[in-house]
Design a protein around this motif. Sequence first.
Motif, PDB file in Angstrom:
ATOM      1  N   GLU A 128      13.872  14.792  -1.555  1.00 20.96           N
ATOM      2  CA  GLU A 128      12.421  14.749  -1.336  1.00 20.96           C
ATOM      3  C   GLU A 128      12.090  14.057  -0.019  1.00 20.96           C
ATOM      4  OE1 GLU A 128       8.638  12.440  -3.316  1.00 20.96           O
ATOM      5  OE2 GLU A 128      10.145  13.291  -4.662  1.00 20.96           O
ATOM      6  N   VAL A 129      12.786  12.955   0.288  1.00 21.88           N
ATOM      7  CA  VAL A 129      12.542  12.240   1.539  1.00 21.88           C
ATOM      8  C   VAL A 129      12.948  13.100   2.725  1.00 21.88           C
ATOM      9  CG1 VAL A 129      13.044  10.147   2.851  1.00 21.88           C
ATOM     10  CG2 VAL A 129      12.929  10.040   0.355  1.00 21.88           C
ATOM     11  N   THR A 130      14.100  13.750   2.645  1.00 27.01           N
ATOM     12  CA  THR A 130      14.577  14.596   3.741  1.00 27.01           C
ATOM     13  C   THR A 130      13.604  15.743   4.000  1.00 27.01           C
ATOM     14  OG1 THR A 130      16.847  14.091   3.059  1.00 27.01           O
ATOM     15  CG2 THR A 130      16.549  15.893   4.605  1.00 27.01           C
ATOM     16  N   PRO A 163       8.826   1.522  -5.672  1.00 22.30           N
ATOM     17  CA  PRO A 163       8.012   2.629  -6.172  1.00 22.30           C
ATOM     18  C   PRO A 163       6.696   2.218  -6.807  1.00 22.30           C
ATOM     19  CG  PRO A 163       9.790   2.175  -7.704  1.00 22.30           C
ATOM     20  CD  PRO A 163       9.985   1.244  -6.548  1.00 22.30           C
ATOM     21  N   TYR A 164       6.489   0.904  -7.004  1.00 29.40           N
ATOM     22  CA  TYR A 164       5.275   0.431  -7.668  1.00 29.40           C
ATOM     23  C   TYR A 164       4.369  -0.274  -6.662  1.00 29.40           C
ATOM     24  CZ  TYR A 164       8.553   1.175 -11.472  1.00 29.40           C
ATOM     25  OH  TYR A 164       9.491   1.721 -12.306  1.00 29.40           O
ATOM     26  N   ARG A 175       0.265   8.334  -5.061  1.00 29.22           N
ATOM     27  CA  ARG A 175       1.282   9.300  -5.464  1.00 29.22           C
ATOM     28  C   ARG A 175       2.544   9.079  -4.618  1.00 29.22           C
ATOM     29  NH1 ARG A 175      -3.628  12.401  -5.878  1.00 29.22           N
ATOM     30  NH2 ARG A 175      -3.486  12.999  -3.676  1.00 29.22           N
ATOM     31  N   SER A 176       3.659   8.854  -5.265  1.00 31.01           N
ATOM     32  CA  SER A 176       4.883   8.473  -4.559  1.00 31.01           C
ATOM     33  C   SER A 176       5.314   9.518  -3.541  1.00 31.01           C
ATOM     34  CB  SER A 176       6.018   8.232  -5.565  1.00 31.01           C
ATOM     35  OG  SER A 176       5.737   7.123  -6.378  1.00 31.01           O
ATOM     36  N   ILE A 187       5.555   8.837   0.511  1.00 29.74           N
ATOM     37  CA  ILE A 187       6.771   9.075   1.300  1.00 29.74           C
ATOM     38  C   ILE A 187       6.481  10.030   2.445  1.00 29.74           C
ATOM     39  CG2 ILE A 187       9.056  10.143   1.208  1.00 29.74           C
ATOM     40  CD1 ILE A 187       9.292   9.024  -1.664  1.00 29.74           C
ATOM     41  N   ARG A 188       5.725  11.072   2.156  1.00 34.54           N
ATOM     42  CA  ARG A 188       5.376  12.040   3.199  1.00 34.54           C
ATOM     43  C   ARG A 188       4.597  11.380   4.320  1.00 34.54           C
ATOM     44  NH1 ARG A 188       1.240  17.164   2.222  1.00 34.54           N
ATOM     45  NH2 ARG A 188       0.969  17.738   4.427  1.00 34.54           N
ATOM     46  N   PHE A 189       3.644  10.527   3.972  1.00 30.26           N
ATOM     47  CA  PHE A 189       2.844   9.870   4.997  1.00 30.26           C
ATOM     48  C   PHE A 189       3.685   8.900   5.806  1.00 30.26           C
ATOM     49  CE2 PHE A 189       0.159   6.224   6.236  1.00 30.26           C
ATOM     50  CZ  PHE A 189      -0.602   6.876   7.202  1.00 30.26           C
ATOM     51  N   CYS A 190       4.633   8.219   5.166  1.00 31.47           N
ATOM     52  CA  CYS A 190       5.519   7.315   5.905  1.00 31.47           C
ATOM     53  C   CYS A 190       6.358   8.092   6.911  1.00 31.47           C
ATOM     54  CB  CYS A 190       6.416   6.543   4.937  1.00 31.47           C
ATOM     55  SG  CYS A 190       5.535   5.320   3.918  1.00 31.47           S
TER      56      CYS A 190
END
Length: 306
Positions: free
Chosen positions: A57-59, A119-120, A270-271, A275-278
Amino acid sequence: MRTWFAIACLTLLCSGCAAIPEVRDKPIYHNPFPQLARVAIVPFNNQSDVPTLDMDEVTLAYYGELQSIRGFEVVPVGVVMRAMQASNNNGTDVEQLRALGKMLGADAVVVGSVTDYTPYYPKRLTLAINWYSTNPGFHPIPPGYGLPWGTAGEEFIPESHVWEAEFALAREQLATQTPAEPDLDDRIENPEKNEQIAVEGLPPNWPDPSGFIPDAPRTQPPPMLQQDGPIISQIRSYSENDSNLTERAEQYYFFLDDARNGGWQGFLDRSNDFIRFCCYSHITEMLSLRGGAGESQLAIRWGESR
């Protein structure tokens, strides 16, 4: 015509707040490196203490955000993974990464790791990203390279960019002055090497601020001086309760045109979106520091677009 114009104005005024548009500046980014147009991304590594983090997901998030930047052609992650499996290439060293890049016709290979993740709330993510050039003759692109130094636009360079460029320059300069510890036997046999000698002038490898400004074109290609380190290296930490990050997230969400409820706060909650925004922040900061930020565009939105 005047009558119709007056009626239109009264209609807008009577419609309430919806008649007042929201005006924002939309940041524009592009690829400032024509020599790095085609990019391959190897699957990211999980170095955090959260084993359940989905690294695919991160990749894919980094892939999607990089592909959206004008001037980049990114090899699909699935194609990269199949090429690595077919060639038994794990991408563990620079030679394997260059071999993979040549196989895929990529100018650069991106290696990334998540070194910290929570994640929290407040969510936290640290990304460590290195870009390796397939061509061993390409040298590092430091923070500050390509910015309008020495021009009228220098006063508009963000203070954070100035600090990071100066800090990177100072580190490179300090590296030329750091004493090397000689071998003990060599010190005993050659005590004269321990003497401090004052030398006038600067060392031949002394980095200076002129390196921030691209050189003029050469009539002939320069000689190849191989280097095996990353040409771009950047580590950034992002926290959900950081005011600078939430301000950028609000702007990012405004132009995302997301139909889901919750606004930018729900977006960050939303996790997968966090991650996408980071990944977006990491990429745009990297480009902005090296001349990849264009003039922002004025955007006007009337009420809800969906």
